[in-house]
Design a protein around this motif. Structure first.
Motif, PDB file in Angstrom:
ATOM      1  N   ASN A 294       0.788  -1.103  -0.056  1.00  7.15           N
ATOM      2  CA  ASN A 294       0.089  -0.078   0.058  1.00  7.15           C
ATOM      3  C   ASN A 294       0.810   1.819  -0.051  1.00  7.15           C
ATOM      4  OD1 ASN A 294      -1.931   1.597   0.700  1.00  7.15           O
ATOM      5  ND2 ASN A 294      -2.537   1.460   2.877  1.00  7.15           N
ATOM      6  N   SER A 295       0.998   2.001  -1.236  1.00 10.19           N
ATOM      7  CA  SER A 295       1.860   3.011  -1.147  1.00 10.19           C
ATOM      8  C   SER A 295       0.896   3.828  -2.358  1.00 10.19           C
ATOM      9  CB  SER A 295       3.393   2.604  -1.463  1.00 10.19           C
ATOM     10  OG  SER A 295       3.512   2.267  -2.771  1.00 10.19           O
ATOM     11  N   ASN A 296       1.555   5.094  -3.085  1.00 11.34           N
ATOM     12  CA  ASN A 296       1.098   5.935  -3.732  1.00 11.34           C
ATOM     13  C   ASN A 296       2.585   7.004  -3.769  1.00 11.34           C
ATOM     14  OD1 ASN A 296      -0.629   7.049  -5.345  1.00 11.34           O
ATOM     15  ND2 ASN A 296      -0.852   9.226  -4.929  1.00 11.34           N
ATOM     16  N   PRO A 297       3.105   6.775  -5.157  1.00 18.01           N
ATOM     17  CA  PRO A 297       2.392   6.329  -6.443  1.00 18.01           C
ATOM     18  C   PRO A 297       2.815   4.964  -6.170  1.00 18.01           C
ATOM     19  CG  PRO A 297       4.792   7.411  -7.332  1.00 18.01           C
ATOM     20  CD  PRO A 297       4.000   8.601  -5.850  1.00 18.01           C
ATOM     21  N   PRO A 298       2.516   3.178  -6.537  1.00 20.59           N
ATOM     22  CA  PRO A 298       2.914   2.099  -6.478  1.00 20.59           C
ATOM     23  C   PRO A 298       4.335   2.024  -6.191  1.00 20.59           C
ATOM     24  CG  PRO A 298       0.714   2.838  -7.663  1.00 20.59           C
ATOM     25  CD  PRO A 298       1.310   3.660  -7.670  1.00 20.59           C
ATOM     26  N   ALA A 299       4.812   0.826  -5.388  1.00 17.35           N
ATOM     27  CA  ALA A 299       6.147   0.849  -4.997  1.00 17.35           C
ATOM     28  C   ALA A 299       6.494  -0.250  -6.448  1.00 17.35           C
ATOM     29  CB  ALA A 299       6.306   0.373  -3.739  1.00 17.35           C
ATOM     30  N   THR A 300       7.853  -0.377  -6.316  1.00 20.10           N
ATOM     31  CA  THR A 300       8.365  -1.152  -6.854  1.00 20.10           C
ATOM     32  C   THR A 300       8.874  -2.927  -6.314  1.00 20.10           C
ATOM     33  OG1 THR A 300       9.600   0.115  -8.515  1.00 20.10           O
ATOM     34  CG2 THR A 300      10.407  -2.049  -8.592  1.00 20.10           C
ATOM     35  N   LEU A 301       7.865  -3.720  -6.567  1.00 11.92           N
ATOM     36  CA  LEU A 301       8.382  -4.945  -6.019  1.00 11.92           C
ATOM     37  C   LEU A 301       9.144  -6.087  -6.412  1.00 11.92           C
ATOM     38  CD1 LEU A 301       4.187  -5.505  -5.542  1.00 11.92           C
ATOM     39  CD2 LEU A 301       5.648  -4.315  -4.175  1.00 11.92           C
ATOM     40  N   SER A 302       9.417  -6.750  -5.093  1.00 11.43           N
ATOM     41  CA  SER A 302      10.543  -7.988  -6.042  1.00 11.43           C
ATOM     42  C   SER A 302      10.345  -8.968  -4.586  1.00 11.43           C
ATOM     43  CB  SER A 302      11.757  -7.375  -5.529  1.00 11.43           C
ATOM     44  OG  SER A 302      12.309  -6.561  -6.344  1.00 11.43           O
ATOM     45  N   TRP A 303      10.350 -10.232  -5.780  1.00  8.49           N
ATOM     46  CA  TRP A 303      10.170 -11.313  -4.841  1.00  8.49           C
ATOM     47  C   TRP A 303      11.935 -12.395  -4.374  1.00  8.49           C
ATOM     48  CZ3 TRP A 303       6.977 -13.221  -1.205  1.00  8.49           C
ATOM     49  CH2 TRP A 303       5.877 -13.197  -1.459  1.00  8.49           C
ATOM     50  N   ILE A 304      12.372 -12.248  -3.209  1.00  8.83           N
ATOM     51  CA  ILE A 304      13.485 -12.738  -3.151  1.00  8.83           C
ATOM     52  C   ILE A 304      13.489 -14.046  -2.543  1.00  8.83           C
ATOM     53  CG2 ILE A 304      15.857 -11.761  -2.421  1.00  8.83           C
ATOM     54  CD1 ILE A 304      14.745  -9.395  -2.807  1.00  8.83           C
ATOM     55  N   LEU A 305      14.545 -14.717  -2.870  1.00 10.26           N
ATOM     56  CA  LEU A 305      14.460 -15.887  -1.895  1.00 10.26           C
ATOM     57  C   LEU A 305      16.394 -16.314  -1.683  1.00 10.26           C
ATOM     58  CD1 LEU A 305      13.682 -18.817  -1.037  1.00 10.26           C
ATOM     59  CD2 LEU A 305      13.965 -19.966  -2.674  1.00 10.26           C
ATOM     60  N   GLY A 306      16.468 -16.229  -0.835  1.00 12.97           N
ATOM     61  CA  GLY A 306      18.222 -15.984   0.017  1.00 12.97           C
ATOM     62  C   GLY A 306      18.769 -14.725  -0.873  1.00 12.97           C
ATOM     63  N   ASN A 307      19.913 -15.026  -1.595  1.00 13.32           N
ATOM     64  CA  ASN A 307      20.364 -13.958  -2.816  1.00 13.32           C
ATOM     65  C   ASN A 307      19.715 -13.502  -3.710  1.00 13.32           C
ATOM     66  OD1 ASN A 307      22.149 -13.216  -0.682  1.00 13.32           O
ATOM     67  ND2 ASN A 307      23.362 -14.943  -1.080  1.00 13.32           N
ATOM     68  N   GLN A 308      18.246 -14.849  -3.980  1.00 12.33           N
ATOM     69  CA  GLN A 308      18.106 -14.499  -5.417  1.00 12.33           C
ATOM     70  C   GLN A 308      16.936 -13.624  -5.896  1.00 12.33           C
ATOM     71  OE1 GLN A 308      17.441 -19.251  -7.429  1.00 12.33           O
ATOM     72  NE2 GLN A 308      17.235 -18.467  -8.816  1.00 12.33           N
ATOM     73  N   LEU A 321       2.125  -8.562  -6.784  1.00  9.95           N
ATOM     74  CA  LEU A 321       3.272  -9.476  -7.891  1.00  9.95           C
ATOM     75  C   LEU A 321       2.732 -10.418  -7.105  1.00  9.95           C
ATOM     76  CD1 LEU A 321       5.560  -9.166  -9.583  1.00  9.95           C
ATOM     77  CD2 LEU A 321       7.693  -9.039  -7.645  1.00  9.95           C
ATOM     78  N   HIS A 322       2.862 -11.075  -8.536  1.00 10.99           N
ATOM     79  CA  HIS A 322       2.648 -13.079  -8.070  1.00 10.99           C
ATOM     80  C   HIS A 322       3.394 -13.680  -8.295  1.00 10.99           C
ATOM     81  CE1 HIS A 322      -2.097 -12.121  -8.792  1.00 10.99           C
ATOM     82  NE2 HIS A 322      -1.637 -10.499  -9.015  1.00 10.99           N
ATOM     83  N   TYR A 336      11.081 -16.600   2.371  1.00  7.90           N
ATOM     84  CA  TYR A 336      10.843 -16.254   0.560  1.00  7.90           C
ATOM     85  C   TYR A 336       9.903 -14.405   1.418  1.00  7.90           C
ATOM     86  CZ  TYR A 336      10.043 -20.320  -2.470  1.00  7.90           C
ATOM     87  OH  TYR A 336      10.902 -21.353  -3.205  1.00  7.90           O
ATOM     88  N   THR A 337      11.174 -13.684   0.967  1.00  8.69           N
ATOM     89  CA  THR A 337      10.936 -11.923   1.007  1.00  8.69           C
ATOM     90  C   THR A 337      10.463 -11.554  -0.328  1.00  8.69           C
ATOM     91  OG1 THR A 337      12.475 -11.765   2.439  1.00  8.69           O
ATOM     92  CG2 THR A 337      12.270  -9.826   1.514  1.00  8.69           C
ATOM     93  N   CYS A 338       9.469 -10.210   0.316  1.00  6.05           N
ATOM     94  CA  CYS A 338       9.038  -9.093  -1.116  1.00  6.05           C
ATOM     95  C   CYS A 338       9.336  -7.618  -0.229  1.00  6.05           C
ATOM     96  CB  CYS A 338       7.413  -9.730  -0.485  1.00  6.05           C
ATOM     97  SG  CYS A 338       6.943  -8.354  -1.811  1.00  6.05           S
ATOM     98  N   LEU A 339       9.694  -7.016  -1.456  1.00  6.62           N
ATOM     99  CA  LEU A 339       9.949  -5.764  -0.986  1.00  6.62           C
ATOM    100  C   LEU A 339      10.166  -4.958  -2.144  1.00  6.62           C
ATOM    101  CD1 LEU A 339      12.516  -4.449   0.195  1.00  6.62           C
ATOM    102  CD2 LEU A 339      14.327  -4.543  -1.783  1.00  6.62           C
ATOM    103  N   ALA A 349       8.143  -7.778   3.832  1.00  8.24           N
ATOM    104  CA  ALA A 349       7.585  -8.813   4.279  1.00  8.24           C
ATOM    105  C   ALA A 349       7.875 -10.510   4.174  1.00  8.24           C
ATOM    106  CB  ALA A 349       5.995  -8.887   4.728  1.00  8.24           C
ATOM    107  N   SER A 350       8.501 -11.593   4.763  1.00  6.00           N
ATOM    108  CA  SER A 350       9.080 -12.294   4.451  1.00  6.00           C
ATOM    109  C   SER A 350       7.945 -13.828   5.583  1.00  6.00           C
ATOM    110  CB  SER A 350       9.877 -13.069   5.245  1.00  6.00           C
ATOM    111  OG  SER A 350      11.483 -11.467   5.016  1.00  6.00           O
ATOM    112  N   LEU A 351       7.923 -14.412   4.676  1.00  8.50           N
ATOM    113  CA  LEU A 351       7.481 -16.381   4.326  1.00  8.50           C
ATOM    114  C   LEU A 351       8.245 -16.766   4.645  1.00  8.50           C
ATOM    115  CD1 LEU A 351       4.775 -17.784   4.495  1.00  8.50           C
ATOM    116  CD2 LEU A 351       4.661 -17.674   2.285  1.00  8.50           C
ATOM    117  N   ARG A 352       7.951 -17.796   5.056  1.00  5.61           N
ATOM    118  CA  ARG A 352       9.426 -18.885   5.727  1.00  5.61           C
ATOM    119  C   ARG A 352       8.426 -20.471   5.186  1.00  5.61           C
ATOM    120  NH1 ARG A 352      14.321 -21.063   5.683  1.00  5.61           N
ATOM    121  NH2 ARG A 352      14.960 -22.821   6.643  1.00  5.61           N
TER     122      ARG A 352
END
Length: 489
Positions: A294-308, A321-322, A336-339, A349-352
C-alpha cells in the motif's frame, strides 16, 4: 408636456417615482406599433431575453441606432429603463438626475452606457424575483424632444442552482503526506462590489468544518495530508449573499505516501491464507504467492529467496506481484521475502516455506583403517531426520562408545551426519545398516561386509563398496561390500 413623460402624452409625475397612469398605459400600448413603425431609424440592438440567478447579477449589452448628427450640440442625452408594472411602467435606471428610482431598485439597476454614444447597456445586481418582467428603453435629448419608448428585453429571475457558477479550488497535482499545504478557493463575482460570501470547507482531511466570510471572494484552508486522506474528497461551498443559494466544488485528493504495509497471501489447493509468517507444504505440491503493498505512487515489488531475485515488477496501478511455485522440492524451501521499494520509504515482508520430504541418504561409505572399520552416513530430510546405526539387526546408540563400536553424530537443520567405527583387526562378516527417519518416511542403507579370506592373519588395509541395501519403509535393495587386499600385499 410633463417632465416625466419623456415624449409620451398623459404621463403623470410623482416626486418619488416615474409612473404612467392606466389610461396613458393603454394609449401607449396602442400607439407603440405606430411609433415603432415610424422610427425604424431608432432601432434597439439588444438580446430579446436574459435569465438571472436570484441574488446574482447580469450585464446586458445594448446599443440603439439614431442619427447622431442631430446631437452635434452640447445638450445631454438621457436614457431611461422601465419595467412594465401592471398597467404602468416602473423606472429602474436612468442617468437623468432629475428622475428618482424606487428604493427597492436603487443601486441594483444601472445604466452603464452613455446614451449620447448610442449605448444603452444595463446592469442588474442582486436580482430579485420581483425583477422578472418586460423592460423598455427610452431616450431623449435635454430639451425633451425626439423621445422614443422601445420595448425589447425580457428579464427572467430563477432560483435554480443548476445555472450558478462553481468556485475554483487551487490545488497541487500531488500532495505529499506529512507536508503542510494551503489551498485556495475563489469565486468569481462578475458584478463586482464587496458583498461578502460565506465559504465552507468540508473533507476528511480537515479536523473540523471550516467557515469564513471574506470580501475578496476567496478563502484559504490549511491542513497536513496523510496517507489515509488519499482518494478522499475536499469540498469548498460558497453561499451567496442573502443565504438562499449556494454553489460548491469538490476535488479528490492525490496524496503521495511511503509504503504503509506489505502483505503476503498464499493460495494452495483452493485455500487462501494471509499474513502468516510460516507455511508447511509437502514435496510435489504447488504454491501461489501474492504480495501487495500500500503506497502512492505504487512501489516497485520484488520476490527474493536468499540472494536470488525470483520476480520483480515496475510500479503499477494495483501494487501487487504474483509468484508461482509449481512442484515444490527440497531446494524450494526457505525465506521468501517481498521487498517493496518506494522513494518515500520502503518495507518488506517474509514467509518461511518448509517443504517436507522423506529422508534421503547421501554419500554413504565404508573403508578400512588400521584402527578398524569406519562407515559414514549423511541423511537429509524435512522435518530434520533422526539417524540410527544397526549392526547385525541390533541398534547402536547415538554418540555411544564400547569396546567394539563407537558412534559419533551431528545435526544441522535438515541434515544428520554420523560415523560408525568397528574396532576389529580384520574384516568381520557382519551386516551394518544406516537408517534415516522422520514423519514422512524411513530410508535404510545396508552395508554387507564379506571377508575375502578365511584366515585372520591377513589384514586388509583397503576396501571397496560393491553395493548397498537400501529402502524406504518396507522396500529394500541388497548389495555387497567386499573389502579386497591392496596391490602388492
Amino acid at each position: 408636456m410633463a417632465r416625466g413623460s419623456h415624449g409620451v402624452q398623459g404621463v403623470t409625475q410623482n416626486p418619488s417615482r416615474a409612473y404612467l397612469s392606466p389610461v396613458s398605459s393603454m394609449l401607449l400600448l396602442l400607439l407603440l406599433p405606430l411609433l415603432w413603425e415610424g422610427s425604424l431609424s431608432q432601432r434597439l440592438n439588444i438580446q430579446t431575453s436574459v435569465t438571472v440567478l436570484e441574488g446574482m447579477c447580469a450585464h446586458v449589452p445594448c446599443t440603439f441606432e439614431h442619427n447622431r448628427r442631430s446631437w452635434n450640440d452640447h445638450r445631454r442625452v438621457y436614457g431611461y429603463w422601465y419595467r412594465k408594472a401592471g398597467f404602468g411602467y416602473h423606472l429602474v435606471a436612468t442617468n437623468d438626475p432629475a428622475e428618482r428610482v424606487e428604493e427597492e431598485d436603487l443601486g441594483r439597476f444601472r445604466l452603464l452606457g452613455n446614451p449620447r454614444m448610442n449605448n444603452c447597456s444595463l446592469s442588474i445586481t442582486d436580482a430579485q424575483p420581483s425583477d422578472k418582467g418586460v423592460y423598455y428603453f427610452n431616450f431623449r435629448k435635454e430639451d425633451g424632444r425626439k423621445s422614443y419608448l422601445l420595448p425589447r428585453l425580457y428579464v427572467n429571475v430563477t432560483g435554480s442552482p443548476n445555472v450558478i457558477q462553481k468556485p475554483d479550488i487551487s490545488i497541487p497535482e500531488v500532495l505529499e503526506s506529512g507536508n503542510p499545504v494551503t489551498l485556495n478557493c475563489a469565486f468569481s463575482w462578475a458584478c463586482g462590489g464587496n458583498r461578502p460570501f460565506k465559504f465552507s470547507w468540508m473533507g476528511a482531511s480537515l479536523s473540523s468544518k471550516s467557515q469564513s466570510s471574506e470580501p475578496p471572494h476567496s478563502s484559504q484552508v490549511s491542513f497536513i495530508p496523510g496517507h489515509q486522506h488519499h482518494g478522499t474528497n475536499l469540498t469548498c461551498q460558497v453561499t451567496l449573499p442573502g443565504g438562499r443559494l449556494s454553489s460548491e466544488r469538490t476535488v479528490q485528493l492525490n496524496v503521495s505516501y511511503a509504503v504503509q504495509n506489505v502483505t503476503i497471501t498464499m493460495a494452495q489447493d483452493n485455500r487462501t491464507t494471509e499474513n502468516s509468517s510460516a507455511l508447511v507444504v509437502q514435496e510435489g505440491q504447488s504454491l501461489h504467492l501474492l504480495c501487495a503493498a500500500n503506497s502512492n505512487p505504487p512501489a516497485t515489488l520484488s520476490w527474493i529467496l536468499g540472494n536470488q531475485t525470483l520476480a520483480s515488477s515496475q510500479p503499477s496501478e494495483d501494487g501487487v506481484l504474483h509468484l508461482d511455485l509449481p512442484h515444490l522440492g527440497p531446494v524450494d524451501g526457505g525465506n521468501y521475502t517481498c521487498l517493496a521499494q518506494h522513494p518515500l520509504g520502503s518495507k518488506q515482508a517474509s514467509l518461511r516455506v518448509s517443504v517436507q520430504y522423506s529422508p534421503r541418504i547421501i554419500s554413504p561409505s565404508c573403508f578400512w583403517l588400521k584402527e578398524g572399520l569406519i562407515c559414514t552416513c549423511s541423511v537429509q530430510a524435512e522435518p530434520a531426520p533422526s539417524l540410527l546405526w544397526w549392526v547385525e539387526g541390533k541398534p547402536v546408540e547415538d554418540n555411544s562408545s564400547s569396546d567394539t563400536f563407537q558412534v559419533t553424530s551431528s545435526r544441522s537443520e535438515s541434515w544428520a551426519n554420523s560415523s560408525l567405527r568397528v574396532k576389529v583387526d580384520r574384516v568381520p562378516n557382519i551386516t551394518v545398516s544406516c537408517e534415516g527417519k522422520n514423519p514422512q518416511g524411513i530410508h535404510t542403507l545396508f552395508f554387507q561386509l564379506v571377508p575375502d579370506r578365511p584366515t585372520p592373519s591377513h589384514v586388509f588395509p583397503q576396501g571397496m563398496i560393491l553395493g548397498v541395501l537400501c529402502g524406504a519403509g518396507a522396500t529394500s535393495l541388497l548389495a555387497l561390500c567386499l573389502l579386497l587386499p591392496s596391490c602388492g600385499s
